[in-house]
Design an enzyme around this catalytic site. Structure first.
Site, PDB file in Angstrom:
ATOM      1  N   ASN A 123     -11.837 -18.030  -5.843  1.00  0.00           N
ATOM      2  CA  ASN A 123     -12.657 -18.649  -4.927  1.00  0.00           C
ATOM      3  C   ASN A 123     -12.512 -18.924  -3.178  1.00  0.00           C
ATOM      4  O   ASN A 123     -13.184 -18.225  -2.483  1.00  0.00           O
ATOM      5  CB  ASN A 123     -12.763 -20.104  -5.297  1.00  0.00           C
ATOM      6  CG  ASN A 123     -14.044 -20.856  -5.141  1.00  0.00           C
ATOM      7  OD1 ASN A 123     -14.384 -20.673  -4.197  1.00  0.00           O
ATOM      8  ND2 ASN A 123     -14.458 -22.175  -5.436  1.00  0.00           N
ATOM      9  N   ASP A 124     -11.699 -19.509  -2.728  1.00  0.00           N
ATOM     10  CA  ASP A 124     -11.643 -19.615  -1.353  1.00  0.00           C
ATOM     11  C   ASP A 124     -11.341 -18.453  -0.416  1.00  0.00           C
ATOM     12  O   ASP A 124     -11.701 -18.235   0.865  1.00  0.00           O
ATOM     13  CB  ASP A 124     -10.815 -21.025  -1.119  1.00  0.00           C
ATOM     14  CG  ASP A 124     -11.130 -22.129  -1.401  1.00  0.00           C
ATOM     15  OD1 ASP A 124     -11.852 -22.301  -1.472  1.00  0.00           O
ATOM     16  OD2 ASP A 124     -10.343 -22.806  -1.585  1.00  0.00           O
ATOM     17  N   VAL A 125     -10.980 -17.668  -1.079  1.00  0.00           N
ATOM     18  CA  VAL A 125     -10.333 -16.473  -0.190  1.00  0.00           C
ATOM     19  C   VAL A 125     -11.274 -15.463  -0.408  1.00  0.00           C
ATOM     20  O   VAL A 125     -11.494 -15.044   0.646  1.00  0.00           O
ATOM     21  CB  VAL A 125      -9.319 -15.960  -1.348  1.00  0.00           C
ATOM     22  CG1 VAL A 125      -7.818 -16.627  -1.094  1.00  0.00           C
ATOM     23  CG2 VAL A 125      -9.214 -15.207  -2.452  1.00  0.00           C
TER      24      VAL A 125
END
Lengths: 136, 463
Positions: free
Chosen positions: B391-393
């Protein structure tokens, strides 16, 4: 009486002479030691520190060359080799007679062995998976 | 065995260890490297056993048998998804072993040629205390990291007021104790150093959140090396010094790479408190925005008609154990003549290289698995980006929103692909607690569900 006095004095003198020669020996030994340390590059600490600093540099350049895909096996293998601390544990567990230190040594041998076997085996398992697969 | 000969043998062992690390520069040479490591260890152990002070072998053999059996069984049984925990647990053992070796040397210095009890030279005492302190910090720190990774304790950072001043105070106290022990040499002082370091190890790691675990694991790896180094200085053993330095710098480099992968400074990771409570997504705001969700059949249809697919795995894939189902899906796509590649972000997973190992376990050829710099440009040309458990990446806010906590972090440019398929359990935010605006883009389709079940469904739909 006179004879005994003389004997006593003579004994004392010989004792002093022995002491002095002992001191001379110690001085000589010290001189030799400082001469050799001077020749070999200084105190043992400096010598070990030299090795340490060079090893840090070797580690730095070698590890930057490790491909990112193998960073997990890298952790596995560094974990295994850092258990070379077992050499200290073996010396502590080695003496013939029982002591507190021997018990400490034994515990450290167990802990380090878990790591040596576990570390190398798990690394091998990981690397086994990175074999080139035949293209399908 | 003469002293010169054993020093020479330790040198050979050290060179073997360097070769072990050198081998990891390519998968082809890595297995040979591991063998070098084993040979080096055998040389070091045999050399020490031949030392004049080692006279009784019964305890040693017993110890190696017990430890070796435990290590072997654990290493053979462990699931590859549980690797980070295992490595953390192993680090804790190195730390504890360092403490015990230092204790043995402290109470019986004559065995190591350090004078007699109570009369240890100051330099040796300092080296010994440093080794002990780092070892003890590594021990408890790794146990906390293990607990967080294993899920025994919450991954959320534990912070309380005055935490950093307290840690600093304890650190200063530790230095004072090290000076004191040089003057006094009392056993009470030695144990106080051990105890204080154990406490410090706990306090250092508890504020660090689950998402920062790759840094923590690498950092503890580094610490275990420095602890070995400290003991090496005490015992005057070159193999220990060299190996400790290698391991220490290796861990430090990995920590650096991980920090760079998150665009965070090492200091800010250590101070902790980052990302834990993933802020509950604002339900009202969520409903306002249009999210396109799809089924496995939709995903199968889109990918079947694509020319190239890039798969982006993340920690969610590891948790769901989806790597095998994922590879099956990729195989079916490849059979259709579609190009399939994998893109790995440096901090994907919970330890460096975690994703690579999992994909390798699922028999994905390693030349299809690419690093961020190698593949990021190719997203623009790809028809589908299949994001599974990451997600964050992938969050473009890292590039566009200076207010975002993850601003500046290098990300995989999945939004440039024709279609982004997002396999996720819910629309919640990732570990950093940041909402991902990618979910609301027109070219995004959310595949809500368990990663493994979703891959299996896609496989069925493809067949």
């Amino acid at each position: 009486m006179q004879g005994q006095d003389l004997i006593q004095k003579a004994e004392e003198l010989s004792r002093r002479a022995a002491e002095l020669s002992g001191q001379a020996d110690a001085l000589l030994e010290q001189a030799v030691r400082s001469a050799t340390t001077a020749a070999s590059g200084g105190e043992p600490f400096i010598f070990m520190f030299t090795i340490f600093a060079l090893a840090v540099f070797v580690g730095y350049y070698v590890v930057w060359n490790v491909t990112p895909a193998l960073h997990s096996p890298l952790m596995g293998v560094t974990n295994a080799i850092s258990s070379v601390i077992i050499v200290g544990a073996l010396i502590a567990a080695g003496p013939a007679d029982m002591s507190l230190s021997k018990v400490f040594g034994f515990i450290a041998v167990v802990l380090a062995s878990v790591n040596i076997f576990g570390g190398f085996i798990v690394t091998q398992r990981m690397l086994q998976m990175f074999k080139k697969k035949p293209k399908s | 065995m003469s002293e010169n000969f054993s020093a020479f043998a330790y040198l050979i062992a050290s060179i073997c260890f360097i070769m072990a690390l050198r081998g990891l520069s390519s998968p082809d040479t890595a297995r040979a490297g591991n063998v070098y490591g084993i040979v080096g260890m055998v040389i070091a152990v045999v050399t020490t056993l031949a030392a004049p002070g080692v006279l009784s072998f019964s305890m040693i053999i017993l110890g190696v048998l017990i430890g070796g059996t435990i290590g072997t069984v654990v290493a053979l049984r462990i699931q590859m998804t549980a690797l980070p925990q295992l490595v953390a647990a192993f680090h804790s053992l190195v730390g504890l072993a360092a403490v015990f070796v230092a204790a043995a040397a402290f109470f019986q210095p004559s065995a190591y040629g350090l004078g007699s009890y109570g009369l240890i030279p100051a330099t040796s005492l300092i080296e010994m205390s440093i080794g002990t302190a780092i070892g003890a910090i590594t021990f408890t720190g790794s146990i906390i990291a293990f607990g967080k990774l294993q899920g025994i304790m919450s991954g959320a950072p534990i912070v309380f007021p005055g935490q950093h001043p307290l840690n600093a105070l304890l650190g200063i106290l530790l230095v004072v104790l090290v000076v004191w022990i040089c003057l006094d040499q009392g056993p009470g002082l030695f144990w106080t150093i051990v105890l204080l370091s154990l406490v410090l190890g706990v306090l250092i790691i508890i504020p660090i959140g689950g998402a920062d675990m790759p840094v923590v694991v690498s950092m503890l790896n580094s610490y275990s090396g420095w602890a070995a180094c400290g003991i090496g200085f005490t015992l005057g053993n070159t193999a220990l010094i060299i190996t400790g330095a290698l391991v220490g710098s290796s861990g430090a480099i990995l920590s650096y790479i991980m920090c760079k992968g998150m665009n965070r400074s090492f200091i800010s990771v250590i101070l902790g408190g980052f990302g834990g409570e993933s802020a509950a997504p604002d339900a009202a705001a969520m409903q306002d925005r249009n999210v396109r969700t799809g089924s496995a059949d939709d995903a199968a249809f889109i990918m079947k008609n694509a020319g190239s697919v890039i798969i982006v795995p993340g920690y969610g894939m590891a948790v769901a154990q989806a790597q095998h189902a994922l590879r099956e899906m990729a195989d079916l796509l490849k059979a259709e003549g579609i190009s399939v590649r994998y893109a790995i972000h440096p901090v994907a997973g919970r330890m460096p290289g975690h994703m690579n190992v999992l994909l390798a376990e699922a028999n994905v050829p390693y030349d299809e698995v690419l690093e961020l710099e190698e593949i990021n440009r190719d997203f623009a040309g790809a028809d589908v980006a299949f994001v599974i458990g990451a997600n964050d990446v992938t969050n473009p806010a890292a590039k566009t929103d200076p207010q975002s906590p993850i601003y500046g972090m290098p990300i995989l440019d999945v939004e440039k692909a024709g279609t982004v398929l997002f396999v996720k359990r819910s629309l919640g935010s990732g570990y950093a607690g940041v909402e991902n605006e990618l979910f609301f883009r027109d070219n995004t389709m959310m595949l809500l569900g368990d990663a493994k079940a979703m891959c299996e469904d896609v496989v069925k739909a493809l067949e």
